[in-house]
Design a protein around this motif. Sequence first.
Motif, PDB file in Angstrom:
ATOM      1  N   LEU A   3       0.815  -1.216   0.000  1.00  0.00           N
ATOM      2  CA  LEU A   3       0.000   0.000   0.000  1.00  0.00           C
ATOM      3  C   LEU A   3       0.848   1.265   0.000  1.00  0.00           C
ATOM      4  O   LEU A   3       0.546   2.233  -0.710  1.00  0.00           O
ATOM      5  CB  LEU A   3      -0.939   0.005   1.208  1.00  0.00           C
ATOM      6  CG  LEU A   3      -2.034  -1.075   1.215  1.00  0.00           C
ATOM      7  CD1 LEU A   3      -2.864  -0.976   2.490  1.00  0.00           C
ATOM      8  CD2 LEU A   3      -2.922  -0.965  -0.011  1.00  0.00           C
ATOM      9  N   THR A   4       1.911   1.281   0.801  1.00  0.00           N
ATOM     10  CA  THR A   4       2.738   2.489   0.864  1.00  0.00           C
ATOM     11  C   THR A   4       3.556   2.690  -0.411  1.00  0.00           C
ATOM     12  O   THR A   4       3.926   3.815  -0.728  1.00  0.00           O
ATOM     13  CB  THR A   4       3.676   2.450   2.085  1.00  0.00           C
ATOM     14  OG1 THR A   4       4.437   1.223   2.077  1.00  0.00           O
ATOM     15  CG2 THR A   4       2.891   2.549   3.379  1.00  0.00           C
ATOM     16  N   ASP A   5       3.807   1.611  -1.125  1.00  0.00           N
ATOM     17  CA  ASP A   5       4.506   1.748  -2.410  1.00  0.00           C
ATOM     18  C   ASP A   5       3.716   2.614  -3.384  1.00  0.00           C
ATOM     19  O   ASP A   5       4.291   3.335  -4.201  1.00  0.00           O
ATOM     20  CB  ASP A   5       4.737   0.369  -3.039  1.00  0.00           C
ATOM     21  CG  ASP A   5       6.040  -0.260  -2.602  1.00  0.00           C
ATOM     22  OD1 ASP A   5       6.797   0.403  -1.871  1.00  0.00           O
ATOM     23  OD2 ASP A   5       6.296  -1.422  -2.974  1.00  0.00           O
ATOM     24  N   TYR A   6       2.384   2.509  -3.302  1.00  0.00           N
ATOM     25  CA  TYR A   6       1.530   3.208  -4.269  1.00  0.00           C
ATOM     26  C   TYR A   6       0.912   4.486  -3.702  1.00  0.00           C
ATOM     27  O   TYR A   6       0.073   5.097  -4.361  1.00  0.00           O
ATOM     28  CB  TYR A   6       0.430   2.261  -4.748  1.00  0.00           C
ATOM     29  CG  TYR A   6       0.982   1.043  -5.445  1.00  0.00           C
ATOM     30  CD1 TYR A   6       1.686   1.169  -6.647  1.00  0.00           C
ATOM     31  CD2 TYR A   6       0.837  -0.226  -4.896  1.00  0.00           C
ATOM     32  CE1 TYR A   6       2.224   0.060  -7.276  1.00  0.00           C
ATOM     33  CE2 TYR A   6       1.365  -1.348  -5.526  1.00  0.00           C
ATOM     34  CZ  TYR A   6       2.058  -1.195  -6.709  1.00  0.00           C
ATOM     35  OH  TYR A   6       2.605  -2.294  -7.338  1.00  0.00           O
ATOM     36  N   THR A   7       1.308   4.870  -2.493  1.00  0.00           N
ATOM     37  CA  THR A   7       0.754   6.097  -1.904  1.00  0.00           C
ATOM     38  C   THR A   7       1.839   7.051  -1.423  1.00  0.00           C
ATOM     39  O   THR A   7       1.555   7.963  -0.644  1.00  0.00           O
ATOM     40  CB  THR A   7      -0.178   5.743  -0.726  1.00  0.00           C
ATOM     41  OG1 THR A   7       0.549   4.952   0.237  1.00  0.00           O
ATOM     42  CG2 THR A   7      -1.402   4.967  -1.192  1.00  0.00           C
ATOM     43  N   MET A   8       3.076   6.864  -1.870  1.00  0.00           N
ATOM     44  CA  MET A   8       4.180   7.694  -1.404  1.00  0.00           C
ATOM     45  C   MET A   8       3.970   9.176  -1.716  1.00  0.00           C
ATOM     46  O   MET A   8       4.427  10.049  -0.987  1.00  0.00           O
ATOM     47  CB  MET A   8       5.489   7.206  -2.016  1.00  0.00           C
ATOM     48  CG  MET A   8       5.948   5.851  -1.514  1.00  0.00           C
ATOM     49  SD  MET A   8       6.181   5.801   0.288  1.00  0.00           S
ATOM     50  CE  MET A   8       7.557   6.938   0.469  1.00  0.00           C
ATOM     51  N   LYS A   9       3.265   9.486  -2.790  1.00  0.00           N
ATOM     52  CA  LYS A   9       3.047  10.885  -3.176  1.00  0.00           C
ATOM     53  C   LYS A   9       1.834  11.498  -2.488  1.00  0.00           C
ATOM     54  O   LYS A   9       1.523  12.670  -2.695  1.00  0.00           O
ATOM     55  CB  LYS A   9       2.874  10.984  -4.696  1.00  0.00           C
ATOM     56  CG  LYS A   9       4.119  10.594  -5.493  1.00  0.00           C
ATOM     57  CD  LYS A   9       3.875  10.762  -6.984  1.00  0.00           C
ATOM     58  CE  LYS A   9       5.109  10.384  -7.787  1.00  0.00           C
ATOM     59  NZ  LYS A   9       4.880  10.541  -9.253  1.00  0.00           N
TER      60      LYS A   9
END
Length: 371
Positions: free
Chosen positions: A307-313
């Motif tokens: 999940l954090t891979d795709y929400t870093m921005k």
Amino acid sequence: MASLVMTVRETMRYRGSIGQWSWVLHRITGLGVVLFLVIHVIDTSWAIFYPALYEEAIASYQSPLFTIGEFALVACVIYHAFNGLRISIFDFRPDLWKYQQRAAWYVLGASIVVLVPVFLGMGSHVIEHYSEEGVFVQGIGDVIAGQAPFIAGMVAAVIAALIIGGIWNAVVGGEEVTVSAKHQGSKLERFWWSFMRVSGLLIIPLVFGHLALAHIIQGVFDLTLMGATVAGVPVTGTALSPGVVSDIANTSLATILNGLNDTGTATEYVLERWSFLLGGMAIWRVYDILLLVLVSLHGFNGLRYVLTDYTMKYPVLRRASIVLTIIGGITLVVVGGSALLTTVEADAIHTAQESICEINPVHADYCNPGE
């Protein structure tokens, strides 16, 4: 979210090496296992707290829809375990990285080799079950409706995570992180990196043992088979008489605990298994507690990575993702642990009998005592 869309799009277009496909499959299989873990832990706890709901859940598991899902689940578990082992080996032995492509093929081959006999064993249970005359099959509408509590719970968890993530972001503010926090964060991430490798190695024999008992030696159809033995539990007495079975609420647990599922309820199956003592220790409770803790922490931390891979921005979404995985992990450990540490009473089996007779009135003689 744009990065997630791009990942899906590029993955579908990808025509490269097996290394990339191993990465994709590892994530997909991991997500599949986590989804099942949530459902499985919560509904198994119902055997203790809500026996009637547990019998309804097992009836859903015995439907064709979940039968197909069970095969997919086992494939996910086996591939994820073997590929996780490959990842751990290369992480601890980077000098072997030059063999990673060959190892990825080995993982795929090993998964297929193991799945063939496993699927044959599982398939035999399915064929035997559906070959029986007058076999009960729960309607697809009831099966889907039975998943409503899980969907509602997941939606509530996501909403709670978004609210907490928003508050967290408002308090901390943007992406600003102090030097001290960075240092602590790196230590924490190093811990989780090590935990994922070590826990993965510990989980493999535990989860393979669970799969062997619950999906190969016995299948989900055996949980409601009257008079059936319970895998991993020795038979210590004769089957209960029909009179005792029909009046189980007034029967002592010592009489019930004989290694046989006399009532044909999934609740009694759980009672027999969790009450079995070896050297004074409830060995299967200890086994399941270890499996619960390791798999819950491993699974939800892996979900955090994804999940954090795709929400870093997106700071709010990233923090909400972290909160969501914390909520999920703690919830499963608390709910599952509470069930494992609670004693099943005879009246719970009686409640299960009433429920299973409502689901399938022809299940057993005690459902229609006047006939």
